[in-house]
Design an enzyme around this catalytic site. Structure first.
Site, PDB file in Angstrom:
ATOM      1  N   HIS A 318      53.799  86.487  23.411  1.00 37.63           N
ATOM      2  CA  HIS A 318      53.082  87.525  24.143  1.00 37.63           C
ATOM      3  C   HIS A 318      51.973  88.047  23.233  1.00 37.63           C
ATOM      4  O   HIS A 318      52.238  88.406  22.084  1.00 37.63           O
ATOM      5  CB  HIS A 318      54.036  88.654  24.526  1.00 37.63           C
ATOM      6  CG  HIS A 318      53.499  89.599  25.553  1.00 37.63           C
ATOM      7  ND1 HIS A 318      52.421  90.421  25.315  1.00 37.63           N
ATOM      8  CD2 HIS A 318      53.882  89.845  26.824  1.00 37.63           C
ATOM      9  CE1 HIS A 318      52.169  91.139  26.406  1.00 37.63           C
ATOM     10  NE2 HIS A 318      53.040  90.798  27.338  1.00 37.63           N
ATOM     11  N   ARG A 338      46.376  96.186  29.379  1.00 38.48           N
ATOM     12  CA  ARG A 338      45.060  95.538  29.571  1.00 38.48           C
ATOM     13  C   ARG A 338      44.659  95.540  31.047  1.00 38.48           C
ATOM     14  O   ARG A 338      43.488  95.677  31.366  1.00 38.48           O
ATOM     15  CB  ARG A 338      45.101  94.121  29.007  1.00 38.48           C
ATOM     16  CG  ARG A 338      44.984  94.099  27.487  1.00 38.48           C
ATOM     17  CD  ARG A 338      45.170  92.718  26.910  1.00 38.48           C
ATOM     18  NE  ARG A 338      46.569  92.318  26.915  1.00 38.48           N
ATOM     19  CZ  ARG A 338      47.018  91.102  27.179  1.00 38.48           C
ATOM     20  NH1 ARG A 338      46.174  90.139  27.477  1.00 38.48           N
ATOM     21  NH2 ARG A 338      48.308  90.838  27.151  1.00 38.48           N
TER      22      ARG A 338
HETATM   23  O1  MEZ Z   1      56.211  88.837  32.875  1.00 38.12           O
HETATM   24  C1  MEZ Z   1      56.229  89.387  31.782  1.00 38.12           C
HETATM   25  O2  MEZ Z   1      56.491  88.771  30.745  1.00 38.12           O
HETATM   26  C2  MEZ Z   1      55.833  90.815  31.695  1.00 38.12           C
HETATM   27  C3  MEZ Z   1      55.802  91.559  32.956  1.00 38.12           C
HETATM   28  C4  MEZ Z   1      55.488  91.329  30.521  1.00 38.12           C
HETATM   29  C5  MEZ Z   1      54.585  92.466  30.313  1.00 38.12           C
HETATM   30  O3  MEZ Z   1      53.566  92.282  29.667  1.00 38.12           O
HETATM   31  O4  MEZ Z   1      54.855  93.565  30.784  1.00 38.12           O
END
Ligand code: MEZ
Length: 535
Positions: A318, A338
Site C-alpha cells: 500500500h 488521497r
Molecule cells: O481495499 C483496500 O485495501 C482499502 C480500502 C484500503 C484503504 O486504503 O483504505
C-alpha cells in the site's frame, strides 16, 4: 507537532500548498508505468524470490519467505492423532473468522447446512477489521459493472481470471444491499443516497464507505449476524493440516488449541479456507498494515493437500503506510485521504505523481522519490514523503477531515499531529496478497474436490494488482458464494475414510527434490524475536 528536524521541509510544503492544490499532475503512460515498476516495485526484485522445487506449483517463483513455508514440514505426523476420534462433525467447516469466513458461514447456515467456524484468534481478528477506505460497487447511474470490470482488469495488469472478476463486479451492487440490510451503516447523503468517492485507478466514484473504518463496520455487522444465528465458532483454534479422504477429497482439518496445543479432528463434507493474508510475513522486510495473524496459513494448508496457487509471486504494497511516528510505523493511511484531495509531495514540497495512480505504480513512485531521486524526508528511522492532508480542508471545507476520516485524525492526534493543519509522512507498507489458491467461479479449488476458498487466500480475482475497495467486495461476494456452493455440494457428499497420508507423500516429494529444511508450517503467528527490519 513535528520536531525541529522536519520544520524546513514542512515550510516548503506549506509554501507550495495553494499552487499544488491547483496543479493537475499528468497521468503516467503505460510505458512509464512499466519501466517504473520494473525498476522500483518490490515484486520485481528477482533476488527476493525463490523457485518452488516440488508441489503443485513446482518451478514457479514465490517470495523466499513463502517458499520456505510452502516447502516446510507439517506440524504433525499422521500418527500424532487418531482420526477416528472426531471432535466436530459438520457439513461445512469454515477455517477463518474474518469477513470472508463469516460471510461464507452465514450463507451456508442460510442454506440449512450444519456449519462451524474455526479461527486461530477471535472472530473478527482479521484484515477485514483493518480495512478503512471502502468497498466498490457500480450502483450509480453513470456507472456499470462493465466499467468496474474495465478499471479492475486494467489495474490488475489484464491478468485477472475473467470469470472471477466478472462475478465480482456483477454481484457488487447486491453485496452492498445485503450488507446494508444486515445493518452496515454506510455514509449517506441527506436524501439517503450513498456517498461514493474515487479510489486509485477508478474511472467512476463507486467507493462506498463507513467513514474511514469501513472494514470494522462491516465486520461488526457480520459478527453480529453469526452470533444471532448461533453458528458455532471455535476460537483460539488453528487449522494446522487439512484432512483428506481415501480419494484425496477434502474431508476436514486437524485443529490445534492455541493455548494448550491439544489436537482435535474436525470432519466435514466440504471445507472452506478463509484464512486471509500474509502481511505478517514481512516480505522483503516491509512493515505491514495487516492484523497479527496474517501469516499465509491457508496457502500452506492448501498447497500441502495438493491445491494449486495462482500469482503467489505478487504482493500489494500500500503506497501510504505510516512512516512517522515510529509507534505506528506501517499502519494504514487510507487511500481515501488521497480521494479527498490530499496530494503526495516530496521533501521540497513538489508534487511528483498523480495521487490516484494504481497502488503498485504509486508505491513504486514513492520508493523512487525516496531512493534514486533523493527527495525523501529523513524520519530518523527511515524515509518517507509527505501526504499533504491540510489540502483536504481547503478543498472540501473546514470539518471535512473530522467528518470523513475521523479515525485517521485520531490516530495521528494521539502523537500530537493535527492532520487538519500538518501533513503526514508515508512510505509503502505490505498490505495485500494478490495471489493465493486457484479457484473456479463457484469458489471450489481447481484441483482438490470439496475444498473451497474465499477472501484474501484466493488468487486470480484481481490479477496482479488490486484496486482499493475490491477486497472488502471480494470477501463478501466470494465468501457468500463459497458458503452457498459448499453447502449445496455437502448435500451430495459422503465422507470416506479420513486420511493424513498426504503429509508423508509431501515429505517424500521434498526428499526427492533434495530440499532440506527444519521449518514447520503453517506459521500461525509472527515471530518478532531477533527481527531485522530491512524496510
Ligand atoms: O481495499 C483496500 O485495501 C482499502 C480500502 C484500503 C484503504 O486504503 O483504505
Amino acid at each position: 507537532m513535528y520536531s525541529e528536524q522536519f520544520q524546513k521541509s514542512i515550510k516548503a510544503v506549506e509554501a507550495a500548498r495553494e499552487a499544488n492544490i491547483a496543479l493537475e499532475p499528468d497521468r503516467m503512460t503505460a510505458k512509464q508505468k512499466e519501466d517504473l515498476l520494473a525498476a522500483y516495485h518490490p515484486d520485481y526484485k528477482k533476488d527476493e524470490f525463490e523457485t518452488l522445487k516440488f508441489g503443485p506449483n513446482k518451478g514457479q517463483e514465490v517470495p523466499r519467505e513463502l517458499c520456505e513455508l510452502l516447502q516446510a514440514k507439517s506440524r504433525i505426523k499422521a500418527d500424532d492423532i487418531d482420526l477416528n476420534d472426531v471432535t466436530y462433525d459438520v457439513d461445512v467447516l469454515v477455517i477463518g473468522g474474518g469477513g470472508a469466513g463469516t460471510s461464507a458461514a452465514i450463507e451456508a447456515h442460510e442454506a440449512g447446512a450444519k456449519v462451524m467456524i474455526a479461527t486461530k484468534l477471535r472472530m473478527g481478528d482479521a484484515n477485514t477489521m483493518m480495512a478503512e477506505g471502502g468497498i466498490q460497487a457500480a450502483d450509480k447511474p453513470n456507472d456499470s459493472p462493465a466499467i468496474h470490470f474495465v478499471d479492475a482488469f486494467g489495474g490488475g495488469h489484464f491478468a485477472a481470471k475473467r470469470e472471477l472478476l466478472s462475478k465480482l463486479v456483477c454481484d457488487a451492487p447486491e453485496a452492498i444491499q445485503w450488507l446494508s440490510n444486515l445493518g452496515v451503516e454506510f455514509d449517506k447523503e441527506a436524501d439517503g443516497t450513498m456517498v461514493t468517492t474515487h479510489g486509485g485507478g477508478t474511472s467512476r466514484k463507486r467507493m462506498h464507505a463507513a467513514k474511514d473504518y469501513s472494514g470494522a463496520e462491516i465486520m461488526r455487522t457480520l459478527r453480529d449476524e453469526v452470533l444471532n444465528r448461533q453458528i458455532p465458532v471455535v476460537d483460539f483454534t488453528a487449522a494446522i493440516e487439512l484432512i483428506l479422504d481415501e480419494k484425496g477429497n477434502a474431508a476436514g482439518a486437524v485443529l490445534m488449541n492455541m493455548e494448550t496445543n491439544e489436537l482435535m479432528v474436525a470432519k466435514a463434507k466440504t471445507v472452506i479456507i478463509a484464512t486471509g493474508g500474509a502481511g505478517r510475513m514481512h516480505y522483503q522486510g516491509f512493515p505491514t498494515s495487516n492484523h497479527y495473524g496474517a501469516t499465509a496459513d491457508g496457502l500452506v494448508l492448501g498447497y500441502r493437500a495438493g491445491a494449486k496457487l495462482l500469482y503467489a509471486e505478487t504482493l500489494q504494497y500500500h503506497p501510504t503506510g505510516v512512516a512517522y511516528p515510529e509507534q505506528i510505523f506501517g499502519a494504514l493511511v487510507t487511500e481515501k485521504v488521497r480521494s479527498l484531495g490530499a496530494k503526495l509531495v516530496n521533501v521540497n514540497g513538489d508534487v511528483f505523481m498523480h495521487p490516484l495512480e494504481t497502488r503498485d505504480v504509486s508505491a513504486a513512485s514513492i520508493i523512487r522519490e525516496c531512493t534514486d531521486r533523493g527527495n525523501g524526508v529523513d524520519t530518523g528511522s527511515g524515509l518517507g514523503v509527505w501526504l499533504d492532508t491540510p489540502m483536504i480542508e481547503k478543498i472540501g471545507g473546514e470539518g471535512t477531515i473530522e467528518k470523513r476520516i475521523p479515525a485517521m485524525m485520531r490516530m495521528f492526534g494521539q502523537y500530537g499531529i493535527d492532520i487538519r493543519k500538518e501533513p503526514i509522512l508515508v512510505f509503502p507498507t505490505l498490505h495485500y496478497q494478490n495471489g493465493g489458491l486457484d479457484i473456479n467461479v463457484d469458489g471450489s479449488t481447481t484441483n482438490v474436490e470439496n475444498l473451497y476458498v474465499a477472501g484474501e487466500a484466493v488468487g486470480g480475482i484481481h490479477g496482479k494488482n488490486r484496486l482499493m475497495g475490491n477486497s472488502l467486495l471480494d470477501i463478501i461476494v466470494f465468501g457468500r458464494n463459497a458458503g452457498q456452493n459448499a453447502a449445496a455440494k455437502a448435500k451430495n457428499v459422503t465422507v470416506g475414510k479420513l486420511s493424513l497420508d498426504h503429509i508423508a507423500a509431501f515429505d517424500k516429494e521434498r526428499a526427492a527434490a533434495g530440499v532440506e529444511t527444519d521449518a514447520v508450517s503453517p506459521k500461525l503467528l509472527p515471530d518478532y524475536t531477533n527481527r531485522k527490519n530491512r524496510a
